[in-house]
Design an enzyme around this catalytic site. Structure first.
Site, mmCIF file in Angstrom:
data_model
loop_
_atom_site.group_PDB
_atom_site.id
_atom_site.type_symbol
_atom_site.label_atom_id
_atom_site.label_comp_id
_atom_site.label_asym_id
_atom_site.label_seq_id
_atom_site.Cartn_x
_atom_site.Cartn_y
_atom_site.Cartn_z
ATOM 1 N N ASP A 39 7.521 -32.268 -14.307
ATOM 2 C CA ASP A 39 7.592 -31.583 -13.008
ATOM 3 C C ASP A 39 8.169 -32.556 -11.983
ATOM 4 O O ASP A 39 7.643 -33.658 -11.806
ATOM 5 C CB ASP A 39 6.183 -31.153 -12.595
ATOM 6 C CG ASP A 39 6.179 -30.209 -11.395
ATOM 7 O OD1 ASP A 39 7.069 -30.349 -10.527
ATOM 8 O OD2 ASP A 39 5.289 -29.350 -11.314
ATOM 9 N N ASP B 5 16.491 -32.921 -16.490
ATOM 10 C CA ASP B 5 17.690 -32.284 -15.942
ATOM 11 C C ASP B 5 17.796 -32.529 -14.449
ATOM 12 O O ASP B 5 18.831 -32.273 -13.836
ATOM 13 C CB ASP B 5 17.646 -30.780 -16.188
ATOM 14 C CG ASP B 5 16.467 -30.128 -15.491
ATOM 15 O OD1 ASP B 5 15.318 -30.562 -15.736
ATOM 16 O OD2 ASP B 5 16.676 -29.211 -14.680
ATOM 17 N N THR C 242 13.907 -31.050 -26.858
ATOM 18 C CA THR C 242 12.768 -30.221 -26.464
ATOM 19 C C THR C 242 13.263 -28.790 -26.261
ATOM 20 O O THR C 242 14.461 -28.519 -26.240
ATOM 21 C CB THR C 242 12.147 -30.720 -25.146
ATOM 22 O OG1 THR C 242 13.007 -30.362 -24.059
ATOM 23 C CG2 THR C 242 11.950 -32.233 -25.155
ATOM 24 N N LYS D 46 8.947 -32.255 -3.158
ATOM 25 C CA LYS D 46 8.576 -32.503 -1.766
ATOM 26 C C LYS D 46 8.058 -33.929 -1.586
ATOM 27 O O LYS D 46 7.331 -34.449 -2.427
ATOM 28 C CB LYS D 46 7.522 -31.490 -1.316
ATOM 29 C CG LYS D 46 8.037 -30.051 -1.292
ATOM 30 C CD LYS D 46 6.971 -29.087 -0.804
ATOM 31 C CE LYS D 46 7.524 -27.657 -0.781
ATOM 32 N NZ LYS D 46 6.507 -26.668 -0.333
ATOM 33 N N GLU E 141 3.324 -38.228 -25.755
ATOM 34 C CA GLU E 141 4.220 -37.479 -24.882
ATOM 35 C C GLU E 141 3.361 -36.814 -23.819
ATOM 36 O O GLU E 141 2.460 -36.037 -24.142
ATOM 37 C CB GLU E 141 5.018 -36.434 -25.649
ATOM 38 C CG GLU E 141 6.014 -35.693 -24.750
ATOM 39 C CD GLU E 141 6.815 -34.618 -25.484
ATOM 40 O OE1 GLU E 141 7.743 -34.063 -24.850
ATOM 41 O OE2 GLU E 141 6.522 -34.336 -26.659
ATOM 42 N N GLU F 102 15.260 -28.671 -23.117
ATOM 43 C CA GLU F 102 16.542 -29.340 -23.315
ATOM 44 C C GLU F 102 17.556 -28.401 -23.965
ATOM 45 O O GLU F 102 18.722 -28.334 -23.549
ATOM 46 C CB GLU F 102 16.325 -30.571 -24.190
ATOM 47 C CG GLU F 102 17.500 -31.499 -24.282
ATOM 48 C CD GLU F 102 17.109 -32.802 -24.934
ATOM 49 O OE1 GLU F 102 18.013 -33.627 -25.163
ATOM 50 O OE2 GLU F 102 15.909 -33.010 -25.225
#
Length: 210
Positions: A117, A153, A189, A121, A43, A192
């Site tokens: 992350d 998300d 997680t 941009k 992970e 989550e």
């Protein structure tokens, strides 16, 4: 979001038996690290480790490696790990850009990317963990079959990731923009749990490439 630094976190990580120190020295030797030839799933950006430790508990025939570059976050995972009796999981405190220096070709069977992350941009596109630059890094450590599972998300990152993987030759085997209405018995997680408690939908895909 600014992470709060925990004084002494680095030293505690250096002293932890659950963290692989100088992981570059383990390249090509991960079967020896775990003492078996079981598949290795990693992970990238594991946070406090809830997701990966639950997987390790449920799947003793799979070895898990959690990668987290922020020491204060990794320390939380170590503290949780200390309460569990597991032999099939370890952690490392490294940047994901070093993956090819840590694993050799064929040592990794599956990669989880959970709530990465989004780097929203445009000039930061190459930093996204599903950019072609990172997919090439994964190619260098995967077995013949590449397998990536993602949850996020962030719909913009999700849409970008789906298109990026398709362009790179991946097949999208399973996909949902509302994971918790789509599947049961989901291992979650920390992020989550926080998002779903607020009614935020979780995007998910399972992709592979031969």
């Amino acid at each position: 979001m600014r992470l709060r630094h925990i004084p002494g976190a680095e030293k505690q990580i250096e002293e932890s038996t659950f963290v692989i120190q100088e992981p570059e020295q383990k390249k090509g030797c991960w079967a020896e690290v775990f003492g078996n030839e079981n598949p290795i799933h990693i992970e990238v950006g594991m946070g406090k480790g809830k997701f990966l430790m639950e997987l390790a508990q449920q799947n003793p025939d799979i070895n898990y490696v959690g990668i987290e570059m922020y020491s204060s976050v990794l320390l939380k995972a170590i503290q949780k790990r200390e309460t569990l009796e597991l032999t099939n999981i370890c952690f490392m405190c490294v940047d994901a850009r070093k993956l090819a220096d840590i694993f050799k070709k064929g040592e990794v069977a599956k990669i989880y990317l959970n709530f990465s992350d989004p780097w929203p941009k445009e000039r930061h596109t190459k930093r996204r963990l599903t950019s072609p630059r990172f997919l090439a890094r994964y190619d260098s450590i995967f077995k013949d079959k590449k397998h990536i599972i993602m949850k996020t998300d962030n719909i913009d990152l999700f849409n970008y990731s789906v298109e990026s993987l398709k362009e790179y030759g991946y097949n999208i085997n399973d996909i949902s923009n509302d994971l918790h209405s789509y599947k049961d018995n989901i291992i979650t997680t920390e992020y989550e749990d926080k998002f779903t408690s607020k009614g935020i939908k979780i995007n998910y895909f399972d992709a592979s490439k031969n």
